[in-house]
Design a protein around this motif. Structure first.
Motif, PDB file in Angstrom:
ATOM      1  N   GLN A 112      44.334 -23.638  42.615  1.00 26.09           N
ATOM      2  CA  GLN A 112      43.602 -22.544  42.573  1.00 26.09           C
ATOM      3  C   GLN A 112      42.008 -22.708  42.620  1.00 26.09           C
ATOM      4  N   TYR A 113      41.797 -22.480  44.093  1.00 29.56           N
ATOM      5  CA  TYR A 113      40.410 -22.551  44.437  1.00 29.56           C
ATOM      6  C   TYR A 113      39.927 -21.354  45.049  1.00 29.56           C
ATOM      7  N   SER A 114      38.522 -21.159  45.051  1.00 24.82           N
ATOM      8  CA  SER A 114      37.998 -19.990  45.826  1.00 24.82           C
ATOM      9  C   SER A 114      37.971 -19.920  47.184  1.00 24.82           C
ATOM     10  N   SER A 115      38.171 -21.120  47.774  1.00 17.78           N
ATOM     11  CA  SER A 115      38.163 -21.529  49.089  1.00 17.78           C
ATOM     12  C   SER A 115      39.301 -21.493  49.612  1.00 17.78           C
ATOM     13  N   PRO A 116      39.680 -21.488  50.832  1.00 20.59           N
ATOM     14  CA  PRO A 116      41.112 -21.825  51.322  1.00 20.59           C
ATOM     15  C   PRO A 116      41.901 -23.002  51.179  1.00 20.59           C
ATOM     16  N   LYS A 117      40.826 -24.422  51.015  1.00 18.68           N
ATOM     17  CA  LYS A 117      41.260 -25.528  50.618  1.00 18.68           C
ATOM     18  C   LYS A 117      40.223 -26.256  49.721  1.00 18.68           C
ATOM     19  N   PRO A 118      40.732 -27.203  48.811  1.00 19.67           N
ATOM     20  CA  PRO A 118      39.750 -27.896  47.804  1.00 19.67           C
ATOM     21  C   PRO A 118      38.657 -28.809  48.558  1.00 19.67           C
ATOM     22  N   THR A 119      37.864 -28.919  47.828  1.00 15.94           N
ATOM     23  CA  THR A 119      36.966 -30.066  48.169  1.00 15.94           C
ATOM     24  C   THR A 119      37.201 -31.481  48.026  1.00 15.94           C
ATOM     25  N   LYS A 120      36.686 -32.389  48.525  1.00 17.43           N
ATOM     26  CA  LYS A 120      36.950 -33.981  48.623  1.00 17.43           C
ATOM     27  C   LYS A 120      37.103 -34.379  46.900  1.00 17.43           C
ATOM     28  N   ASP A 121      36.166 -33.861  46.168  1.00 16.84           N
ATOM     29  CA  ASP A 121      36.172 -34.112  44.683  1.00 16.84           C
ATOM     30  C   ASP A 121      37.315 -33.766  44.177  1.00 16.84           C
ATOM     31  N   GLN A 122      37.701 -32.208  44.361  1.00 19.25           N
ATOM     32  CA  GLN A 122      39.041 -31.743  43.740  1.00 19.25           C
ATOM     33  C   GLN A 122      40.212 -32.397  44.204  1.00 19.25           C
ATOM     34  N   SER A 123      40.291 -32.766  45.575  1.00 18.64           N
ATOM     35  CA  SER A 123      41.391 -33.551  45.963  1.00 18.64           C
ATOM     36  C   SER A 123      41.474 -35.070  45.318  1.00 18.64           C
ATOM     37  N   ALA A 124      40.157 -35.604  45.346  1.00 16.36           N
ATOM     38  CA  ALA A 124      40.457 -36.744  44.600  1.00 16.36           C
ATOM     39  C   ALA A 124      40.915 -36.658  43.171  1.00 16.36           C
ATOM     40  N   ARG A 125      40.423 -35.713  42.556  1.00 18.04           N
ATOM     41  CA  ARG A 125      41.084 -35.430  41.136  1.00 18.04           C
ATOM     42  C   ARG A 125      42.506 -35.293  40.983  1.00 18.04           C
ATOM     43  N   LEU A 126      43.197 -34.523  41.925  1.00 14.97           N
ATOM     44  CA  LEU A 126      44.599 -34.099  42.039  1.00 14.97           C
ATOM     45  C   LEU A 126      45.291 -35.711  42.241  1.00 14.97           C
ATOM     46  N   ILE A 127      44.725 -36.385  43.086  1.00 20.38           N
ATOM     47  CA  ILE A 127      45.371 -37.632  43.661  1.00 20.38           C
ATOM     48  C   ILE A 127      45.531 -38.671  42.431  1.00 20.38           C
ATOM     49  N   ARG A 128      44.355 -38.650  41.662  1.00 22.88           N
ATOM     50  CA  ARG A 128      44.245 -39.551  40.459  1.00 22.88           C
ATOM     51  C   ARG A 128      45.272 -38.952  39.497  1.00 22.88           C
ATOM     52  N   LEU A 129      45.256 -37.705  39.193  1.00 20.73           N
ATOM     53  CA  LEU A 129      46.442 -37.266  38.324  1.00 20.73           C
ATOM     54  C   LEU A 129      47.823 -37.513  38.737  1.00 20.73           C
ATOM     55  N   GLY A 130      48.103 -37.311  40.121  1.00 17.88           N
ATOM     56  CA  GLY A 130      49.292 -37.329  40.337  1.00 17.88           C
ATOM     57  C   GLY A 130      49.790 -38.855  40.468  1.00 17.88           C
ATOM     58  N   SER A 131      48.804 -39.751  40.826  1.00 14.73           N
ATOM     59  CA  SER A 131      49.173 -41.173  40.764  1.00 14.73           C
ATOM     60  C   SER A 131      49.098 -41.791  39.222  1.00 14.73           C
TER      61      SER A 131
END
Length: 486
Positions: free
Chosen positions: A257-276
């Motif tokens: 759920q992002y306001s822009s079409p894709k997440p920022t690098k910080d948002q992506s890094a957070r998802l990767i940490r959660l998924g890993s």
């Protein structure tokens, strides 16, 4: 006549070629390589100034690896990948307990029985340069990057194509006896030919994050082709993408759920940490991109002397890993059939078999990829679509598991015989058309291929049987019948 003060416009340069290939992705390069290996002159034009640097498709199927092996490229291709088992791991995070499932690609044990090679996990940005370098090794091939199609006229005896240099904007005309359009999902050639795509063009949106992080250290012996994590805030898949702990993390767009079409690098890094499951993981984000899942098939793959191949003919979602493999195998099919016609080994009716034989496979893979559970099908169900009914793989007993029956296939026809074979060999020398090479097999190898003593099997370059005869068949009559059928 121009006046002395009026500048004379230079005429548009013209050239001709037996085959013009538009697009230098896997489909275009494969088409051109197949033609060049038959000695056919071919020009490849590509709008991009250079090949893509994105990993994109990373699963190379059994049959595709067999083709690469036949060109002597197997080891060079594998050198850019990672060794994995073709299984899917599913769990809450990479650092938690999970389950392992089979995929539609055969395991190592299955591959050892089915083929002289096995599927490979290799990113597309390694495969494409290998193919391009191989193509450039042939004196009959020319590759022009930064060149686009801006005009097309399908005439009775050839295709007239207007090309433009992307940088200088200079144009020229090329007359091609045949045109292979491998210019992707938004094919300029397909649009110019008035061919429509059918099927959903936007099944869903996804975000792909390319990154580097020491995940193999976490995974240990769990070296698989794909990892699906079910974390409620970071559900997605981790896919290895080559050497150096390079990965792609894919997540459905609707889950982020992002306001822009894709997440920022910080948002992506957070998802990767959660998924890993590693709270202190510091992934190096290299690229974030969005892509659309489409499952479409062109109304037809041919208009006169112009043919569609690859994504120009069919768009397949990543589910099941069949998109690039379908493209490469169809491109090979088109390539050898064009070569046979241009060499006079067959009549032009052979080209009608391109769509007739390859469209059902593409339709199967398109429909499968549209199914949310299409990636979960087993190898036993999907191998027939991949292997395409080619002759059986059997190791030659005298070669210590270094030469397969598939390795004996040549650019023309291949006749496999058993003792007594002299009459088959004599008959083969009298058959017109493409070169026909005869291989005598020992009894055990022949049995493995289903050939009885005194019988024979005739195969096309792609390994598809062109004739299968029992003991007692009159060789000359059988081969003449096969020639007429071809």
């Amino acid at each position: 006549m121009n006046s002395p003060t009026t500048p004379t416009r230079p005429p548009t340069p013209r050239a001709s070629t037996p085959v013009l290939v538009v697009g230098a992705g896997p489909a275009g390069l494969t088409t051109a390589i197949t033609l060049a290996r038959h000695g056919i002159e071919v020009i490849v034009v590509e709008r991009r100034p250079a090949l893509s640097g994105l990993p994109r498709a990373a699963s190379i199927s059994t049959r595709t690896m067999e083709l690469l092996r036949s060109w002597g490229l197997e080891q060079e291709v594998r050198a850019g990948g990672v060794e994995v088992e073709w299984k899917q791991w599913v769990g809450p995070t990479l650092n938690a307990a999970g389950d392992t499932h089979l995929t539609s690609f055969p395991t190592r044990e299955q591959s050892a029985v089915l083929s002289p090679t096995a599927p490979a996990s290799v990113p597309q940005d390694h495969l494409e340069p290998v193919l391009l370098n191989h193509l450039r090794s042939f004196g009959t091939a020319r590759v022009e990057m930064g060149t686009e199609v801006v005009g097309l006229e399908d005439r009775s005896d050839d295709v007239q194509v207007t090309l433009r240099d992307v940088e200088t904007r200079e144009t020229r005309i090329v007359h091609a006896r045949y045109l292979a359009a491998a210019d992707g999902a938004r094919s300029t050639v397909r649009d110019a030919l008035g061919i429509v795509m059918r099927g959903p063009g936007r099944l869903s949106q996804a975000i792909g994050t390319e990154f580097r992080a020491p995940l193999w250290e976490l995974l240990g012996d769990r070296r698989y082709c794909i990892y699906a994590v079910t974390h409620p805030e970071a559900a997605g898949v981790f896919v290895p993408a080559g050497h150096g702990d390079r990965w792609v993390y894919g997540v459905e767009h609707e889950l982020a759920q992002y306001s822009s079409p894709k997440p920022t690098k910080d948002q992506s890094a957070r998802l990767i940490r959660l998924g890993s499951g590693l709270a202190d993981l510091a992934p190096k984000i290299e690229r974030i991109g969005t892509f659309t899942f489409a499952a479409q098939l062109a109304d037809r793959w041919r208009e006169g002397a112009a043919f569609l191949v690859g994504d120009a003919a069919h768009q397949i979602t990543p589910r099941g890993g069949t998109g690039m493999n379908t493209a490469i195998q169809s491109a090979y099919d088109l390539g050898w059939k064009l070569a046979w016609v241009l060499l006079g080994w067959s009549g032009p009716q052979l080209l009608d078999t391109y769509e007739a034989e390859r469209r059902p496979v593409a339709a199967h893979n398109v429909a499968r990829s549209a199914d949310p559970h299409g990636g979960a099908r087993l190898a036993a169900h999907e191998l027939p679509a991949d292997l395409g009914g080619r002759i059986p793989h059997v190791w030659l007993r005298s070669r210590a598991h270094t030469v397969s029956t598939l390795d004996l296939l040549g650019p023309g026809l291949t006749l496999f015989t058993t003792d007594p074979s002299a009459t088959w060999q004599r008959a083969a020398r009298s058959v017109p058309g493409p070169p026909l090479v005869v291989h005598d097999l020992d009894t055990i190898t022949a049995r493995g291929m289903g050939i009885p003593r005194g019988g024979a099997l005739l195969a096309r370059p792609d390994g598809a049987p062109a004739g299968w005869w029992p003991s007692g068949t009159e060789p000359a009559a059988a081969l003449r019948h096969a020639e007429r059928a071809r």
